[in-house]
Design an enzyme around this catalytic site. Structure first.
Site, mmCIF file in Angstrom:
data_model
loop_
_atom_site.group_PDB
_atom_site.id
_atom_site.type_symbol
_atom_site.label_atom_id
_atom_site.label_comp_id
_atom_site.label_asym_id
_atom_site.label_seq_id
_atom_site.Cartn_x
_atom_site.Cartn_y
_atom_site.Cartn_z
ATOM 1 N N GLU A 68 0.830 -1.218 0.000
ATOM 2 C CA GLU A 68 0.000 0.000 0.000
ATOM 3 C C GLU A 68 0.863 1.266 0.000
ATOM 4 O O GLU A 68 0.632 2.194 0.774
ATOM 5 C CB GLU A 68 -0.924 0.033 1.232
ATOM 6 N N ARG A 83 -14.580 -3.990 -3.967
ATOM 7 C CA ARG A 83 -14.575 -5.031 -2.930
ATOM 8 C C ARG A 83 -15.477 -6.193 -3.335
ATOM 9 O O ARG A 83 -15.405 -7.272 -2.767
ATOM 10 C CB ARG A 83 -15.068 -4.487 -1.572
#
Length: 767
Positions: free
Chosen positions: A230, A619
């Site tokens: 990330e 998602r």
DNA sequence: GGGGGCTATGGGGGG
DNA sequence: CATAGCCCCC
């Protein structure tokens, strides 16, 4: 010598395999959602180890403990127990771990306290007060955010004053004294032996930059291979620390960063997309790999997400695609009120469970703000659907928990002024604001901690007696802490202070809840003390109070062990990053909410909101449902918001039911959601606290269990563990750490158990 | 000087 | 709607 298998490479597509096997030099992996990013990271680490790199020379930085843990367990499946020796954790926890060893070199105590956001604000508030400034103008949250951003950009108080932009900004906001507050804040934290969240990064940088005793070379040699997950969420300071580790004469620049600029959603805490854009300039000969194939979502979902993100201007060029089937179109639910939204979502969940044979755990409800969870809770409960809420007020932020923790903190670090202030008159011992203010003033004038003041000051008879008793009590805690483990001390503290008694006498629903929370805290300390499993290598055998404090301050709700129950997940979109669900509901898609009203004034912030929406959409694996309400209770009053602009950015061909989005409401309003239910928040939060970590089936009746003495455990024995069941002792090392194979455990059956704390019963002496 | 009840204010995401 | 600060009473 064991044969090394590289068969995991066959599980990768071409680009993934290149990213995994390109081991030397700087590597940048741009990884779209669902593109197998975690797989690449873990296999890369496994491949490093299989190629002869020592696991303890690898440092992997993530943003959640959960991600680190999952990564370790996935590496373990490929390379075995060596995986435990990899340094993997969050920036904050890894640096805290290093600073526990090195902090004395930069004039902090090694058992420094970590101040959370509330502590930091309280420090600022007090400074504002002593400077006689207006606390409304010098709002602690605003000041803290200035300080935090200064720290994250390596701007010291001295340099802050010299920086015209910063000073002008403060002047324009009628807060010209901000720099002075910053200066005093730093001094105060230092005096209290405390680091705030930013300090865990900043002091790490200072340690490396000032390099006392050549400590930097030690860590440069230690961390030969860096991996950062990330990366788009890192701030300037974090990147600078990485450079300290990696950039030096003769360095191989073995740093691998993985990220996705389209999923950068943390600029509010200083993350800068520049880091990812700059990486190729900062290092020469960067090998860049783009993972563009999405293995997660059906094509309607991928297409919709691509449409949305294309509205953003600044992007790294890439094309996310999938060869999955079209799947179901995106469903939009439009309702009159937030309450109806809750009901319709719950209805749809029931319907999906039946039609598509989904389990609760396949489903998530994602919202922009944690405050939105309540209506969904109410309706899920009405239908008897099990759920779990993540985030919101963390367990450790509850008043009663913080109160007990403050005693524990002050015991571990007597200079912890925030803890001192919290408990000097709790439980009530007849010490009022006047006396406390006086103490604070004296401490301020003499640059002493409150505890030091209290030990020296001459007082009138009454407060003298009260404070004398308090000091004596604290002293007894310190003594106790030196003799025994964290749990025994904590129990002792809870009773001796009268906290337990006080809460027991309150028989209201809230009072009972508070008592249960304190008991839950005590249980978690017990669990910490009794945990005989060795998870990483350093210092874990330490069962002291200060070690316990270190483990919890950086813990978030998501990091808690989840029991394996089948529940619907409710969480903020931020918290959902990195997760996936078969069916996802993105709710509250209204202007002023998602995008947030805080972001409407700036195009940059709107773009960040859009990236957040992109994260939410991606998602979903198979079913995606979006909902919005024409009216909702917001800030204690009924508000009417337009549907979110983001809804219109998805073209009709990806949407199941074409709905007229704008101004479609009739005047009808369904009944707004009042309180109604008892204490949904408390109930919801309790669900998260249940400590059952392991399948019930594995646990035996404690009554039948007879613990064998630790000294008697030998290699080759078959033993029963209270938590893990039957196991075979494979080895015992010099530190009395046993590796035991538990056949009932599917993931990672080999556990490393500290015999010192072991709860083992010998079943069979030898085979 | 300390404790308890009332009014006013602010309200995002998280390590 | 929750918490903090303020005011009033003991």
């Amino acid at each position: 010598m064991q044969e090394v298998s590289f068969s995991y490479l066959d599980e990768l597509n071409d680009v993934q395999r290149q990213a995994v096997t390109c081991l030397e030099g700087p590597v940048m992996v741009i990884a779209g959602p669902g593109s197998g990013k975690t797989r690449v990271l873990t296999y890369r680490i496994a491949h490093l180890i299989n190629s002869g790199v020592a696991p303890w020379n690898i440092l992997t930085l993530t943003f959640t403990n959960k991600a680190a843990k999952e990564m370790k367990s996935r590496i373990e499946k490929v390379v075995g127990s060596k995986a435990n020796k990899v340094w993997a954790g969050t920036f904050h926890s890894i640096f805290a771990r290093i600073l526990r060893v090195e902090a004395h070199r930069i004039d902090y105590p090694n058992d420094f306290t970590i101040y959370d956001t509330d502590d930091s604000k309280s420090v600022i508030k007090e400074i504002v007060k002593t400077m006689s400034l207006d606390p409304k103008v010098y709002n602690p949250s605003a000041i803290l955010s200035r300080i935090s951003s200064a720290k994250s950009n390596l701007i010291t108080p001295k340099n802050y004053v010299k920086n015209e932009d910063l000073m002008n900004y403060d002047k324009m906001n009628r807060r010209p004294m901000t720099h002075l507050i910053y200066d005093k804040y730093v001094a105060k934290c230092m005096r209290a032996g405390a680091m705030d969240f930013d300090d865990l990064l900043l002091q790490m940088f200072r340690l490396l930059y000032q390099n006392p005793d050549n400590v930097k070379q030690k860590y440069q040699a230690q961390f030969q291979y860096l991996l950062v997950d990330e990366f788009q969420d890192t701030n300037f300071l974090q990147y600078e620390i990485l450079k300290q580790f990696v950039s030096y004469e003769g360095s191989d620049n073995n740093i691998c960063i993985v990220g996705d600029d389209a999923q950068s959603i943390y600029s509010f805490r200083g993350a800068t997309i520049e880091n990812i854009l700059q990486f190729e300039n900062d290092f020469s000969n960067v090998n860049t790999f783009k993972l563009e194939q999405n293995y997660r979502s059906t094509s309607y979902i991928v297409n919709a997400a691509n449409e949305v993100i294309n509205y953003n201007k600044k992007q790294i060029d890439k094309k996310i695609w999938t060869d999955k089937q079209e799947g179901q179109k995106i469903k939009i639910i439009k309702t009159m009120s937030d309450n109806e939204e809750g009901r319709r979502v719950a209805d749809t969940i029931i319907e999906q469970k039946n039609r598509f044979n989904l389990r609760n755990q396949d489903i998530a409800i994602l919202y922009r703000t944690n405050a939105q969870s309540r209506v969904f809770e109410e309706h899920l409960r009405r239908f008897n659907i099990a759920y779990r809420i993540y985030g919101g007020l963390s367990f450790y932020q509850r008043k009663e928990v913080k109160d007990l923790l403050a005693y524990i903190r002050l015991t571990a670090n007597p200079k912890d002024d925030e803890a001192f202030k919290r408990i000097i008159n709790y439980p009530k011992r007849g010490l009022g604001n006047t006396t406390v203010s006086k103490l604070i003033q004296i401490a301020e004038e003499n640059e002493m901690s409150l505890m030091e003041v209290v030990l020296q000051i001459e007082l009138k008879a009454r407060p003298k007696k009260i404070i004398g008793d308090f000091v004596a009590m604290m002293k007894s805690f310190t003594n106790k802490a030196a003799q025994t483990n964290a749990y025994d001390v904590a129990i002792y503290i809870a009773q001796k202070t009268g906290i337990t008694g006080l809460l027991k006498s309150d028989t209201s629903a809230e009072g009972i809840g508070r008592l249960e929370n304190v008991n839950a805290l005590l249980d978690s300390i017990k669990e910490f003390v009794e945990n005989d499993e060795l998870e990483d290598d350093e210092e874990v055998m330490d069962k002291s109070l200060s070690r316990f404090l270190q483990t919890i301050t950086l813990m978030t709700d998501q990091d808690k062990e989840s029991d394996n129950t089948d529940v619907v997940t409710l969480m903020s979109t931020h918290a959902a990053k990195g997760l996936e669900f078969k069916s996802v509901f993105v709710v509250g898609l209204e202007e002023n909410l998602f995008p947030s009203f805080m972001s409407l004034s700036s195009p940059h912030q709107i773009e960040e909101e859009r990236r957040l929406f992109y994260v939410a959409l991606t998602r979903a694996e198979m079913y995606l449902t979006l909902s919005y309400a024409n009216s909702r209770y917001q800030f204690g009053q009924m508000r009417f918001n337009d549907p979110s602009r983001f809804l219109e950015e998805i073209s009709e061909e990806n949407i199941d039911n074409i709905t007229i989005l704008r101004n479609s409401g009739s005047g009808m309003s369904s009944k707004p959601s009042g309180g109604g239910f008892g204490q949904p928040k408390i109930l919801g939060n309790f669900k998260r606290l249940e400590p059952s970590k392991v399948n019930q089936a594995l646990q035996m009746d404690p009554k039948d269990f007879k613990q064998s003495p630790a000294a008697s455990i030998k290699e080759g024995m078959t033993v029963m563990h209270l938590k893990f069941g039957l196991g075979k002792v494979k080895s015992v090392d010099a530190r009395r750490v046993a590796t035991i194979h538990f056949s009932d455990i599917r993931d990672n059956p080999d556990k490393r158990i500290m015999l010192q704390y072991a709860k083992l019963q010998i079943i069979e002496e030898d085979d």
